[in-house]
Write a protein that holds these residues in place. Structure first.
Motif, PDB file in Angstrom:
ATOM      1  N   ARG A 225       0.867  -1.221   0.032  1.00  0.00           N
ATOM      2  CA  ARG A 225      -0.206   0.194  -0.079  1.00  0.00           C
ATOM      3  C   ARG A 225       0.910   1.355   0.138  1.00  0.00           C
ATOM      4  NH1 ARG A 225      -3.936  -0.775   4.909  1.00  0.00           N
ATOM      5  NH2 ARG A 225      -2.206  -2.063   5.528  1.00  0.00           N
ATOM      6  N   SER A 226       1.854   1.321   0.786  1.00  0.00           N
ATOM      7  CA  SER A 226       2.536   2.730   1.043  1.00  0.00           C
ATOM      8  C   SER A 226       3.228   2.835  -0.476  1.00  0.00           C
ATOM      9  CB  SER A 226       3.779   2.431   2.024  1.00  0.00           C
ATOM     10  OG  SER A 226       4.692   1.351   1.903  1.00  0.00           O
ATOM     11  N   ARG A 227       3.944   1.575  -0.968  1.00  0.00           N
ATOM     12  CA  ARG A 227       4.410   1.985  -2.351  1.00  0.00           C
ATOM     13  C   ARG A 227       3.476   2.387  -3.425  1.00  0.00           C
ATOM     14  NH1 ARG A 227       7.713  -3.475  -2.144  1.00  0.00           N
ATOM     15  NH2 ARG A 227       5.724  -4.002  -0.936  1.00  0.00           N
ATOM     16  N   LEU A 228       2.333   1.595  -3.224  1.00  0.00           N
ATOM     17  CA  LEU A 228       1.410   1.939  -4.201  1.00  0.00           C
ATOM     18  C   LEU A 228       0.723   3.211  -4.288  1.00  0.00           C
ATOM     19  CD1 LEU A 228      -1.025  -1.226  -4.149  1.00  0.00           C
ATOM     20  CD2 LEU A 228       0.608  -0.434  -6.196  1.00  0.00           C
ATOM     21  N   SER A 229       0.748   3.927  -3.087  1.00  0.00           N
ATOM     22  CA  SER A 229       0.293   5.037  -3.050  1.00  0.00           C
ATOM     23  C   SER A 229       1.012   6.360  -3.509  1.00  0.00           C
ATOM     24  CB  SER A 229       0.067   5.595  -1.371  1.00  0.00           C
ATOM     25  OG  SER A 229       1.300   5.671  -0.870  1.00  0.00           O
ATOM     26  N   GLN A 230       2.227   6.094  -4.004  1.00  0.00           N
ATOM     27  CA  GLN A 230       3.529   6.647  -4.613  1.00  0.00           C
ATOM     28  C   GLN A 230       3.071   6.921  -6.081  1.00  0.00           C
ATOM     29  OE1 GLN A 230       5.309   8.920  -2.644  1.00  0.00           O
ATOM     30  NE2 GLN A 230       3.940   7.724  -0.934  1.00  0.00           N
ATOM     31  N   LEU A 231       2.436   5.880  -6.427  1.00  0.00           N
ATOM     32  CA  LEU A 231       2.338   5.842  -8.096  1.00  0.00           C
ATOM     33  C   LEU A 231       1.251   7.065  -8.811  1.00  0.00           C
ATOM     34  CD1 LEU A 231       1.379   2.102  -8.461  1.00  0.00           C
ATOM     35  CD2 LEU A 231       3.349   2.940  -8.906  1.00  0.00           C
ATOM     36  N   LYS A 232       1.586   7.261  -9.799  1.00  0.00           N
ATOM     37  CA  LYS A 232       0.974   8.477 -10.487  1.00  0.00           C
ATOM     38  C   LYS A 232       0.881   7.996 -12.064  1.00  0.00           C
ATOM     39  CE  LYS A 232       2.577  12.225  -7.422  1.00  0.00           C
ATOM     40  NZ  LYS A 232       3.486  13.592  -7.364  1.00  0.00           N
ATOM     41  N   LEU A 233      -0.017   7.118 -12.226  1.00  0.00           N
ATOM     42  CA  LEU A 233      -0.244   6.658 -13.601  1.00  0.00           C
ATOM     43  C   LEU A 233      -1.661   6.340 -13.671  1.00  0.00           C
ATOM     44  CD1 LEU A 233       1.047   2.893 -14.264  1.00  0.00           C
ATOM     45  CD2 LEU A 233       0.671   3.944 -12.047  1.00  0.00           C
ATOM     46  N   PRO A 234      -2.154   6.102 -15.044  1.00  0.00           N
ATOM     47  CA  PRO A 234      -3.554   5.993 -15.298  1.00  0.00           C
ATOM     48  C   PRO A 234      -3.855   4.421 -14.698  1.00  0.00           C
ATOM     49  CG  PRO A 234      -2.736   7.239 -17.006  1.00  0.00           C
ATOM     50  CD  PRO A 234      -1.410   6.907 -16.321  1.00  0.00           C
ATOM     51  N   THR A 235      -4.886   4.262 -13.955  1.00  0.00           N
ATOM     52  CA  THR A 235      -5.063   2.805 -13.367  1.00  0.00           C
ATOM     53  C   THR A 235      -6.305   2.462 -13.496  1.00  0.00           C
ATOM     54  OG1 THR A 235      -3.018   3.032 -11.887  1.00  0.00           O
ATOM     55  CG2 THR A 235      -4.579   1.289 -11.388  1.00  0.00           C
ATOM     56  N   LEU A 236      -6.711   1.433 -13.876  1.00  0.00           N
ATOM     57  CA  LEU A 236      -7.946   0.548 -13.909  1.00  0.00           C
ATOM     58  C   LEU A 236      -8.172  -0.480 -12.945  1.00  0.00           C
ATOM     59  CD1 LEU A 236     -11.003   0.378 -14.863  1.00  0.00           C
ATOM     60  CD2 LEU A 236     -10.169  -0.632 -16.676  1.00  0.00           C
ATOM     61  N   VAL A 237      -8.873  -0.591 -11.835  1.00  0.00           N
ATOM     62  CA  VAL A 237      -9.051  -1.652 -11.202  1.00  0.00           C
ATOM     63  C   VAL A 237     -10.174  -2.322 -11.377  1.00  0.00           C
ATOM     64  CG1 VAL A 237      -8.999  -2.682  -8.846  1.00  0.00           C
ATOM     65  CG2 VAL A 237      -7.611  -0.677  -9.397  1.00  0.00           C
ATOM     66  N   ILE A 238     -10.480  -3.602 -11.571  1.00  0.00           N
ATOM     67  CA  ILE A 238     -11.503  -4.335 -11.974  1.00  0.00           C
ATOM     68  C   ILE A 238     -11.688  -5.406 -11.007  1.00  0.00           C
ATOM     69  CG2 ILE A 238     -12.710  -6.061 -13.685  1.00  0.00           C
ATOM     70  CD1 ILE A 238     -10.889  -4.412 -15.949  1.00  0.00           C
ATOM     71  N   HIS A 239     -12.914  -5.569 -10.486  1.00  0.00           N
ATOM     72  CA  HIS A 239     -12.979  -6.890  -9.345  1.00  0.00           C
ATOM     73  C   HIS A 239     -14.336  -7.302  -9.726  1.00  0.00           C
ATOM     74  CE1 HIS A 239     -10.346  -8.425  -6.115  1.00  0.00           C
ATOM     75  NE2 HIS A 239     -11.572  -8.973  -5.898  1.00  0.00           N
ATOM     76  N   GLY A 240     -14.542  -8.536  -9.496  1.00  0.00           N
ATOM     77  CA  GLY A 240     -15.944  -9.232  -9.252  1.00  0.00           C
ATOM     78  C   GLY A 240     -16.584  -9.033  -7.886  1.00  0.00           C
ATOM     79  N   THR A 241     -17.935  -8.810  -7.868  1.00  0.00           N
ATOM     80  CA  THR A 241     -18.572  -8.454  -6.533  1.00  0.00           C
ATOM     81  C   THR A 241     -18.783  -9.828  -5.764  1.00  0.00           C
ATOM     82  OG1 THR A 241     -20.850  -8.868  -7.616  1.00  0.00           O
ATOM     83  CG2 THR A 241     -19.907  -6.616  -7.336  1.00  0.00           C
ATOM     84  N   ASP A 242     -18.619 -10.992  -6.333  1.00  0.00           N
ATOM     85  CA  ASP A 242     -18.803 -12.357  -5.831  1.00  0.00           C
ATOM     86  C   ASP A 242     -17.550 -13.145  -5.825  1.00  0.00           C
ATOM     87  OD1 ASP A 242     -22.081 -12.343  -5.112  1.00  0.00           O
ATOM     88  OD2 ASP A 242     -21.430 -11.575  -7.080  1.00  0.00           O
ATOM     89  N   ASP A 243     -16.496 -12.558  -5.736  1.00  0.00           N
ATOM     90  CA  ASP A 243     -15.201 -13.237  -5.858  1.00  0.00           C
ATOM     91  C   ASP A 243     -15.052 -13.820  -4.304  1.00  0.00           C
ATOM     92  OD1 ASP A 243     -12.371 -14.283  -5.869  1.00  0.00           O
ATOM     93  OD2 ASP A 243     -11.787 -12.571  -7.266  1.00  0.00           O
ATOM     94  N   PRO A 244     -14.777 -15.245  -4.117  1.00  0.00           N
ATOM     95  CA  PRO A 244     -14.561 -16.004  -2.798  1.00  0.00           C
ATOM     96  C   PRO A 244     -13.078 -16.074  -2.463  1.00  0.00           C
ATOM     97  CG  PRO A 244     -15.186 -17.518  -4.498  1.00  0.00           C
ATOM     98  CD  PRO A 244     -15.250 -16.187  -5.202  1.00  0.00           C
TER      99      PRO A 244
END
Length: 296
Positions: A225-244
């Protein structure tokens, strides 16, 4: 096709014209590059993208690490809790460097990157370690390594640890059993297609030994998380609502820890990529790589 890079041999193939903008696809735990369906790749290529998929190390036809043995997961966790460097065959940093090395070998300086599950963790690591080479990032059904997030369901973990196949019939039966647990409850299960893909995968390469070493690399990488928070690039996060397997909180946490990230939640999707979701997923990736915003 094969290329030697980063000290290993990587098997890859491509879709579309090399004159188009490159998109590197990275697959998940123990999954071969063919888990990115040919038709899905062709659909992406039709969006003026040069699609490159490859086998991660320790899976498929890329280099295997038999000489490293099977990791002791209990010792790994104990070492991490004690602040000691765990004894593992390789790290997510190594796996990220493999993908970057492949791009270098292909003469590609910058690329769009997209990963699913473990592949999402790998592309996150690519962006952290090599931000100058990443045009955009798409992270699908993945997570940040945040230890406070809900774990996989007991049923999903049990499915993941089912006895490994030792023949093609067993491989097909196992794939169907796993799909029933971690697949998408909001979309029809195509058992015949699941069996056919499992058969093709088994016949292409049967190598379950790398899964534990890949899992060790995930565990040892820890919280990004701390390293991801430093990123500055266009990002798309895709996730299913029913992922077990990787609960939707993993995708939400990923989007919340990357500046300006877009979040696409797909109702009824589990830990797979149903054909019925391809238009939505490809559409989102296409808009991202073109520098456009989604209407919703």
């Amino acid at each position: 096709m094969k290329i030697d890079t980063n000290g290993i041999s990587i098997t890859y193939d491509t879709f579309g014209s090399s004159s188009h903008s490159p998109l590197l696809l990275v697959m998940g735990l123990g999954a071969q590059m063919t888990a990115w369906d040919d038709e899905f790749c062709a659909q992406l290529a039709a969006e003026d993208l040069y699609v490159i998929r490859y086998d991660n190390r320790d899976v498929g036809l890329s280099s295997h690490f038999d000489d490293q043995g099977v990791p002791d997961m209990q010792q790994l966790v104990a070492d991490m809790m004690a602040g000691n460097t765990p004894n593992i065959a390789y790290t997510l940093d190594d796996m990220a460097a493999d993908g970057m090395g492949l791009l270098t070998a292909l003469g590609i300086g910058q690329a769009h990157i997209c990963g699913a599950s473990l592949g999402g963790m790998i592309v996150q690591t690519m962006a952290i370690n090599h931000p100058e080479r990443v045009l955009t990032m798409t992270s699908i059904m993945s997570t940040t390594g945040n230890p406070g997030l809900p774990p996989a369901s007991p049923e999903a973990m049990a499915a993941l640890t089912l006895e490994r196949a030792d023949n093609v019939e067993h491989a097909m039966d196992r794939a169907v059993a796993v799909a029933k647990v971690i697949g998408s409850p909001g979309f029809p299960q195509d058992e015949a297609r699941t069996r056919a893909k499992a058969k093709a995968s088994f016949e292409r390469s049967f190598y379950p030994n790398g899964v534990a070493r890949q899992m060790a690399a995930i565990v040892a990488h820890g919280d990004r998380r701390s390293r991801l928070s430093q990123l500055k690039l266009p990002t798309l996060v895709i996730h299913g609502t029913d992922d077990p397997l990787v609960p939707v909180t993993g995708g939400i946490d990923t989007s919340e820890n990357i500046q300006g990230a877009e979040l696409m939640l797909i109702e009824g999707m589990g830990h797979d990529l149903p054909r019925q979701t391809w238009n939505q997923i490809v559409g989102g990736i296409s808009l991202l790589t073109r520098g456009e915003q989604r209407a919703d």
